[in-house]
Write an enzyme that holds these catalytic residues in place. Structure first.
Site, PDB file in Angstrom:
ATOM      1  N   GLU A  48       0.876  -1.176   0.000  1.00 54.21           N
ATOM      2  CA  GLU A  48       0.000   0.000   0.000  1.00 54.21           C
ATOM      3  C   GLU A  48       0.910   1.222   0.000  1.00 54.21           C
ATOM      4  OE1 GLU A  48      -3.274  -0.233  -0.365  1.00 54.21           O
ATOM      5  OE2 GLU A  48      -3.288   1.957  -0.491  1.00 54.21           O
ATOM      6  N   SER A  49       0.837   1.998  -1.092  1.00 55.97           N
ATOM      7  CA  SER A  49       1.833   3.064  -1.259  1.00 55.97           C
ATOM      8  C   SER A  49       1.778   4.102  -0.140  1.00 55.97           C
ATOM      9  CB  SER A  49       1.681   3.726  -2.627  1.00 55.97           C
ATOM     10  OG  SER A  49       0.372   4.185  -2.831  1.00 55.97           O
ATOM     11  N   CYS A  79       3.503  -2.496  -8.702  1.00 54.75           N
ATOM     12  CA  CYS A  79       2.249  -2.056  -8.092  1.00 54.75           C
ATOM     13  C   CYS A  79       2.452  -0.830  -7.185  1.00 54.75           C
ATOM     14  CB  CYS A  79       1.594  -3.228  -7.381  1.00 54.75           C
ATOM     15  SG  CYS A  79      -0.187  -2.994  -7.249  1.00 54.75           S
ATOM     16  N   ILE A 134      -3.740  -6.572  -8.381  1.00 52.49           N
ATOM     17  CA  ILE A 134      -4.461  -6.445  -7.105  1.00 52.49           C
ATOM     18  C   ILE A 134      -4.603  -4.955  -6.772  1.00 52.49           C
ATOM     19  CG2 ILE A 134      -4.494  -7.055  -4.643  1.00 52.49           C
ATOM     20  CD1 ILE A 134      -2.492  -9.342  -5.362  1.00 52.49           C
ATOM     21  N   ARG A 135      -5.831  -4.465  -6.807  1.00 52.83           N
ATOM     22  CA  ARG A 135      -6.074  -3.020  -6.619  1.00 52.83           C
ATOM     23  C   ARG A 135      -4.996  -2.209  -7.354  1.00 52.83           C
ATOM     24  NH1 ARG A 135      -6.454  -5.175  -1.868  1.00 52.83           N
ATOM     25  NH2 ARG A 135      -4.633  -4.132  -1.031  1.00 52.83           N
ATOM     26  N   HIS A 170       1.682  -7.811 -10.266  1.00 58.60           N
ATOM     27  CA  HIS A 170       2.575  -8.536  -9.355  1.00 58.60           C
ATOM     28  C   HIS A 170       3.186  -9.747 -10.063  1.00 58.60           C
ATOM     29  CE1 HIS A 170       1.349  -6.626  -5.488  1.00 58.60           C
ATOM     30  NE2 HIS A 170       0.301  -6.322  -6.219  1.00 58.60           N
ATOM     31  N   GLU A 172       5.664 -11.273  -9.082  1.00 61.88           N
ATOM     32  CA  GLU A 172       6.247 -12.139  -8.025  1.00 61.88           C
ATOM     33  C   GLU A 172       5.236 -13.143  -7.479  1.00 61.88           C
ATOM     34  OE1 GLU A 172       5.172  -9.159  -7.573  1.00 61.88           O
ATOM     35  OE2 GLU A 172       4.317  -8.923  -5.571  1.00 61.88           O
TER      36      GLU A 172
HETATM   37  N1  GLN Z   1      -3.661   0.096  -4.311  1.00 61.93           N
HETATM   38  C1  GLN Z   1      -2.327   0.094  -3.762  1.00 61.93           C
HETATM   39  C2  GLN Z   1      -1.815   1.522  -3.626  1.00 61.93           C
HETATM   40  O1  GLN Z   1      -2.435   2.431  -4.094  1.00 61.93           O
HETATM   41  C3  GLN Z   1      -1.384  -0.733  -4.587  1.00 61.93           C
HETATM   42  C4  GLN Z   1      -1.836  -2.168  -4.545  1.00 61.93           C
HETATM   43  C5  GLN Z   1      -0.740  -3.168  -4.627  1.00 61.93           C
HETATM   44  O2  GLN Z   1       0.448  -2.879  -4.479  1.00 61.93           O
HETATM   45  N2  GLN Z   1      -1.153  -4.391  -4.788  1.00 61.93           N
HETATM   46  O3  GLN Z   1      -0.783   1.717  -3.057  1.00 61.93           O
END
Ligand code: GLN
Length: 198
Positions: A48-49, A79, A134-135, A170, A172
């Site tokens: 999550e950034s 991501c 993923i998101r 991802h 990985e």
């Molecule tokens: N949605 C996350 C973000 O905004 C990134 C998602 C992820 O790294 N899988 O940081």
């Protein structure tokens, strides 16, 4: 032997390590700023950034990470890592590390598509490259010198700018290690050419 670090403040660290590890690669989980000194390349993982940025500030990593990137050693963001690398983030006043000349949009695939998998064509990596989203963020726009290396449904999902590599998915989380091998090759090449030659 190449030494490749994975920033280990949050996110998919072990998975990246497993993909990078090999006879010519030693992987280091980077938890302290001093560890950056010994590296030939660095991976910024997903997660999550916003959380990652908080931890980067808490442990005083921001300037050392920027300095690392300035040496010309390769950096690969996946991501949330891609979000950290972008110069511009849609709806936010400024970027984080601001390494790559591109604008990203966070969580760009919408709620109903929170997570999905796809097979992508990636320039210089191959076809049917397995990708887990993923998101995921999207790259909305790239500036000069940024090469788009993969798209999904006409949207940019991977790019390279010199020694910086980023993807919104991802790699990985799959058994397909070609994307990581591509980065390992970038690191090997950069080490050969010397760090200042960007
Ligand atoms: N949605 C996350 C973000 O905004 C990134 C998602 C992820 O790294 N899988 O940081």
């Amino acid at each position: 032997m190449l030494k490749i670090g994975v920033l280990a403040l949050q996110g998919a660290v072990r998975e990246h390590a497993a993909c990078l590890q090999g006879p010519e690669v030693e992987v280091i989980a980077v938890k302290k700023v001093e560890q950056l000194d010994e590296l030939d390349g660095l991976v910024l993982p997903g997660g999550e950034s916003t959380t990652m940025r908080r931890l980067i500030d808490k442990y005083n990593f921001l300037e050392p990470l920027k300095a690392f990137a300035e040496t010309g050693k390769p950096v690969f963001g996946t991501c949330a890592g891609l979000i950290l690398m972008a110069k511009d983030i849609a709806g936010q006043p400024e970027g984080h590390l601001s390494l790559m000349n591109m604008t990203v949009e966070r969580n760009a695939f919408g709620r109903q598509r929170e997570s999905f998998e796809a097979d992508l064509i990636v320039t210089d990596v191959g076809e049917d490259v397995r990708a887990v989203f993923i998101r995921a963020p999207l790259i909305k726009e790239v500036g000069e010198n940024v090469e788009v290396i993969s798209k999904f449904n006409d949207e940019i999902v991977a790019a390279r700018e010199g020694r910086f590599l980023a993807c919104s998915f991802h790699p990985e989380l799959t058994d397909d290690h070609r994307f990581h091998q591509y980065f390992v090759d970038m690191v090997a090449q950069a080490k050969l050419e010397g760090v200042k030659f960007v």
